[in-house]
Scaffold this motif. Structure first.
Motif, short mmCIF file in Angstrom:
data_model
loop_
_atom_site.label_atom_id
_atom_site.label_comp_id
_atom_site.label_asym_id
_atom_site.label_seq_id
_atom_site.Cartn_x
_atom_site.Cartn_y
_atom_site.Cartn_z
N HIS A 130 17.77 -1.19 -13.43
CA HIS A 130 17.72 0.08 -12.71
C HIS A 130 17.64 1.25 -13.68
CE1 HIS A 130 19.17 3.36 -10.06
NE2 HIS A 130 18.61 2.65 -9.09
N ALA A 131 18.21 1.11 -14.85
CA ALA A 131 18.18 2.20 -15.84
C ALA A 131 16.76 2.52 -16.29
CB ALA A 131 19.03 1.81 -17.05
N LEU A 132 15.84 1.55 -16.20
CA LEU A 132 14.45 1.76 -16.61
C LEU A 132 13.53 2.04 -15.43
CD1 LEU A 132 14.01 -1.07 -19.28
CD2 LEU A 132 14.75 1.30 -19.60
N CYS A 133 13.89 1.55 -14.26
CA CYS A 133 13.09 1.75 -13.05
C CYS A 133 14.08 1.89 -11.89
CB CYS A 133 12.16 0.56 -12.81
SG CYS A 133 11.31 0.59 -11.20
N PRO A 134 14.33 3.13 -11.43
CA PRO A 134 15.37 3.35 -10.42
C PRO A 134 14.95 2.97 -9.00
CG PRO A 134 14.37 5.44 -11.02
CD PRO A 134 13.77 4.40 -11.94
N HIS A 135 14.51 1.74 -8.85
CA HIS A 135 14.20 1.18 -7.53
C HIS A 135 15.48 0.56 -6.99
CE1 HIS A 135 12.29 -1.13 -4.36
NE2 HIS A 135 11.13 -0.57 -4.65
N VAL A 136 15.65 0.61 -5.67
CA VAL A 136 16.89 0.09 -5.09
C VAL A 136 17.04 -1.42 -5.30
CG1 VAL A 136 16.97 1.92 -3.37
CG2 VAL A 136 15.85 -0.22 -2.80
N ARG A 137 15.95 -2.12 -5.59
CA ARG A 137 15.99 -3.57 -5.83
C ARG A 137 16.51 -3.94 -7.21
NH1 ARG A 137 15.41 -7.51 -6.27
NH2 ARG A 137 13.49 -8.69 -6.01
N GLU A 177 0.85 -1.21 0.00
CA GLU A 177 0.00 0.00 0.00
C GLU A 177 0.88 1.25 0.00
OE1 GLU A 177 -3.46 2.06 -0.35
OE2 GLU A 177 -3.24 -0.13 -0.37
N ALA A 178 1.93 1.25 0.82
CA ALA A 178 2.84 2.39 0.86
C ALA A 178 3.57 2.57 -0.46
CB ALA A 178 3.85 2.19 1.99
N MET A 179 3.78 1.48 -1.18
CA MET A 179 4.52 1.54 -2.44
C MET A 179 3.67 2.01 -3.60
SD MET A 179 6.73 -1.96 -1.81
CE MET A 179 7.57 -2.04 -3.39
N LYS A 180 2.42 2.35 -3.35
CA LYS A 180 1.59 2.97 -4.38
C LYS A 180 1.90 4.47 -4.52
CE LYS A 180 -2.36 -0.17 -3.87
NZ LYS A 180 -3.80 -0.27 -3.49
N ARG A 187 5.75 2.54 -8.81
CA ARG A 187 4.55 2.36 -7.99
C ARG A 187 4.02 0.93 -8.09
NH1 ARG A 187 0.68 7.46 -9.14
NH2 ARG A 187 -0.12 6.89 -7.07
N MET A 188 3.51 0.42 -6.97
CA MET A 188 2.98 -0.94 -6.92
C MET A 188 1.52 -0.93 -7.37
SD MET A 188 4.00 -4.04 -6.32
CE MET A 188 5.19 -4.42 -5.02
N LEU A 189 1.34 -0.69 -8.67
CA LEU A 189 0.03 -0.64 -9.29
C LEU A 189 0.02 -1.60 -10.47
CD1 LEU A 189 -0.47 3.24 -9.28
CD2 LEU A 189 -1.53 1.60 -7.71
#
Length: 348
Positions: free
Chosen positions: A228-235, A65-68, A266-268
């Protein structure tokens, strides 16, 4: 139908939370989860890495929910004691054994076992451990789990262990979020190499990644990570990390989790399949077509609405064909590359 061997799922934790070993029989008939026997047959899911994972005190629903949000930084969960972790890990391993006893799948110890399952239509399963909380400093539990069938292990999930630090759920951000391997972690890597247990780098910090790259003599593998180049999430993995994986002749499984696919993190679930294909293209461009596969994170993430669950995998395959991926490339991405890297890691 093109059969898919997949780099990560959380089926065992879902069954644990649904009632444990006694609830395993529902896997045969179907239910609310992403993977079960009917969905697998409908979607061409041929098997994958079945993760043993120690749940957090709070459900991941709160984190999802927070990741939305447009930005988020969810702190690392508290460490879990080894004694409590062993009890849970044993039950999840027992669930996998029960599924095999019921004829739902076969626990595989060699790449040839997986190939035979794909040929016969039997669901193939690798016993994997996501976060080594259940492994003690002396590695006694590692030896026992290995004898029980463990063939793949991630030293950390998104919380610290005695072996190293995991990355938090943070967007945007760099994977360089904390320290690397501890002395215990270095010992774990060396013993996994000796036993030929595959080391999974999907949740480890960037410093930990480079520590494993320096110590390990096996191919570098991230079972469920994206670009990461397409989605800069730490994972997600930087291009420099991808270059190291390519040099080691390892591979990456594309994660279906929306927050690791979307440019906005976003987690959508409204993720167009074209966005997934951009990650496949990027990874193939940096790793080559022999080092990319699937790493769905089914039953552990919010996945694109166009896929929904394992029964929707043909929608992704159709999109890949429409994108220009021919049969030879699809065979590699869907299962061939996993068989290659596992044979190289485990031996014949």
């Amino acid at each position: 139908m093109t059969l898919i061997f997949d780099g990560h799922n959380d089926v065992l934790t879902r069954i644990l939370n649904s009632g444990g070993v006694d609830a395993a029989k529902a896997f045969l008939t179907g239910g609310k989860g992403h993977i079960d026997v009917p969905k697998a047959r409908a979607g061409g899911f041929g098997g994958g890495f079945f993760a043993i994972w120690i749940p957090t005190e709070n459900t991941l629903d709160d984190d999802f929910e927070a990741m939305k949000a447009e930005k988020y930084d969810i702190g690392l969960p508290q460490p879990v004691g080894v004694k409590n972790a062993v009890q849970i890990a044993m039950e999840e391993a027992a669930i996998l054994v029960r599924l095999e006893e019921m004829g739902a799948l076969k626990i595989c110890l060699a790449a040839a076992d997986i190939a035979a399952c794909l040929e016969s239509g039997t669901m193939a399963a690798i016993m994997h451990m996501e976060g080594a909380e259940a492994i003690d400093a002396e590695l006694h539990a590692l030896e026992v789990f290995y004898r029980a069938g463990l063939r793949s292990l991630g030293p950390v999930w998104s919380r610290p262990t005695i072996f190293g630090a995991g990355v938090p759920f943070r967007f945007p951000g760099s994977p360089d979020t904390g320290p690397g391997l501890t002395e215990h972690g270095a010992k774990l890597v060396r013993r996994c190499n000796a036993l030929r247990i595959m080391i999974d780098l999907s949740h480890i910090t960037e410093k930990g990644f480079w520590d494993v790259a320096r110590l390990s003599d096996a191919p570098l593998v991230a079972t469920h990570s994206n670009a990461h180049a397409l989605c800069p999430h730490v994972r997600n993995l930087t291009d420099k990390q991808l270059a190291a994986i390519a040099e080691s002749d390892g591979m990456v499984g594309v994660n279906f989790a929306a927050s690791f696919l979307r440019e906005d993190g976003r987690m959508l679930s409204d993720v167009p399949l074209e966005q997934m294909l951009r990650h496949f293209d990027h990874l193939i461009g940096h790793l080559g077509e022999d080092r990319v596969g699937f790493g769905s994170d089914f039953d552990g993430a919010v996945v694109p609405r166009a896929i929904k669950d394992a029964s929707g995998l043909p929608n992704l395959i159709e999109a890949m064909r429409g994108h220009g991926y021919d049969d030879a490339l699809l065979a590699k991405l869907c299962h061939g590359n996993w068989l290659r890297v596992l044979e190289k890691t485990w031996g014949g």
